[in-house]
Design a protein around this motif. Structure first.
Motif, PDB file in Angstrom:
ATOM      1  N   SER A  71       4.241  -1.208   8.816  1.00 49.37           N
ATOM      2  CA  SER A  71       5.682  -1.029   8.648  1.00 49.37           C
ATOM      3  C   SER A  71       6.365  -1.115  10.008  1.00 49.37           C
ATOM      4  CB  SER A  71       5.949   0.336   8.007  1.00 49.37           C
ATOM      5  OG  SER A  71       7.278   0.433   7.602  1.00 49.37           O
ATOM      6  N   PRO A  72       7.519  -1.703  10.101  1.00 45.29           N
ATOM      7  CA  PRO A  72       8.311  -2.278   9.021  1.00 45.29           C
ATOM      8  C   PRO A  72       7.684  -3.593   8.525  1.00 45.29           C
ATOM      9  CG  PRO A  72       9.419  -2.693  11.097  1.00 45.29           C
ATOM     10  CD  PRO A  72       8.216  -1.834  11.404  1.00 45.29           C
ATOM     11  N   VAL A  73       7.773  -3.795   7.219  1.00 44.46           N
ATOM     12  CA  VAL A  73       7.186  -4.973   6.590  1.00 44.46           C
ATOM     13  C   VAL A  73       8.224  -6.090   6.602  1.00 44.46           C
ATOM     14  CG1 VAL A  73       6.163  -5.923   4.485  1.00 44.46           C
ATOM     15  CG2 VAL A  73       5.811  -3.503   5.075  1.00 44.46           C
ATOM     16  N   PRO A 134       2.936   4.517   4.727  1.00 43.29           N
ATOM     17  CA  PRO A 134       1.609   4.007   4.351  1.00 43.29           C
ATOM     18  C   PRO A 134       1.331   4.260   2.869  1.00 43.29           C
ATOM     19  CG  PRO A 134       1.487   5.158   6.444  1.00 43.29           C
ATOM     20  CD  PRO A 134       2.876   5.407   5.881  1.00 43.29           C
ATOM     21  N   GLY A 135       0.719   3.265   2.242  1.00 43.08           N
ATOM     22  CA  GLY A 135       0.396   3.378   0.822  1.00 43.08           C
ATOM     23  C   GLY A 135       0.389   2.018   0.156  1.00 43.08           C
ATOM     24  N   ILE A 161       0.874  -5.018  -2.083  1.00 41.00           N
ATOM     25  CA  ILE A 161       0.503  -4.923  -0.664  1.00 41.00           C
ATOM     26  C   ILE A 161       0.063  -3.503  -0.362  1.00 41.00           C
ATOM     27  CG2 ILE A 161       2.063  -6.762   0.113  1.00 41.00           C
ATOM     28  CD1 ILE A 161       3.975  -4.489   1.102  1.00 41.00           C
ATOM     29  N   SER A 162      -0.660  -3.341   0.740  1.00 43.82           N
ATOM     30  CA  SER A 162      -1.034  -2.024   1.244  1.00 43.82           C
ATOM     31  C   SER A 162      -0.440  -1.881   2.640  1.00 43.82           C
ATOM     32  CB  SER A 162      -2.546  -1.873   1.320  1.00 43.82           C
ATOM     33  OG  SER A 162      -3.106  -1.897   0.027  1.00 43.82           O
ATOM     34  N   VAL A 163       0.329  -0.842   2.813  1.00 43.27           N
ATOM     35  CA  VAL A 163       0.894  -0.557   4.145  1.00 43.27           C
ATOM     36  C   VAL A 163      -0.044   0.410   4.823  1.00 43.27           C
ATOM     37  CG1 VAL A 163       2.865   0.375   5.420  1.00 43.27           C
ATOM     38  CG2 VAL A 163       3.256  -0.934   3.318  1.00 43.27           C
ATOM     39  N   VAL A 164      -0.526   0.001   6.003  1.00 49.55           N
ATOM     40  CA  VAL A 164      -1.451   0.835   6.780  1.00 49.55           C
ATOM     41  C   VAL A 164      -0.763   1.244   8.076  1.00 49.55           C
ATOM     42  CG1 VAL A 164      -3.510  -0.201   5.770  1.00 49.55           C
ATOM     43  CG2 VAL A 164      -2.521  -1.211   7.818  1.00 49.55           C
TER      44      VAL A 164
END
Length: 165
Positions: A71-73, A134-135, A161-164
């Protein structure tokens, strides 16, 4: 003689009143038909403005299903086969992007609400940055006309998507 004359006058009066009532009913029916025609015309115009070419499509340019991101995406929104124009005016074969976070596409003609999970890009933007914790997320891109009326499933795209960190 006076009775015959009065009787004839009464019968003629009744006939005239009956004819006048029939004309009023015909006029009332014509008014209903005109209103129905106007309503049908308005519906047809709305349908026409939700029509789009068979080859039109929207897609995520820089993200793939299942991708891990931070993030930011950054989201790059693509569109082909239909014009990209700002919101506000109803222009045939035209629209703009929306991103729906953790939600599904909107049915054809549904107005897309504006809130924290239904993001509007009514300035005809093709890029966005999403601040996401994240998630795991589902991102749905939805194309809509100038009045934010959805073009439906065929002009939507969805990825996970997965935000890490």
């Amino acid at each position: 003689m006076k009775i015959k004359f009065a009787l004839a006058f009464l019968l003629l009066s009744l006939a005239f009143i009956s004819c006048d009532d029939a004309k009023k009913k015909d006029n009332e029916n014509e008014t209903v038909d005109v209103n129905q025609t106007e309503t049908e015309t308005n519906r047809q115009e709305e349908i026409d403005y939700l029509a789009f070419p068979d080859d039109a499509r929207v897609f995520f340019k820089n993200l793939e299903d299942g991708q891990e991101v931070t993030s930011p995406v950054k989201v790059e929104m693509g569109v082909e086969g239909i014009a990209l124009d700002p919101a506000g005016d109803l222009i045939e074969n035209s629209g703009h992007h929306h991103i729906i976070i953790n939600g599904e596409y909107f049915e054809l003609g549904e107005t897309i609400p504006m809130d924290e999970t239904n993001l509007h890009y009514g300035g005809a933007q093709t890029e966005a940055e999403l601040d996401l914790e994240p998630g795991k997320y589902t991102l749905t891109m939805q194309y809509a006309n100038g009045y934010h009326q959805s073009y439906g499933k065929r002009l939507s795209a969805q990825i996970n998507i997965s935000v890490v960190e």
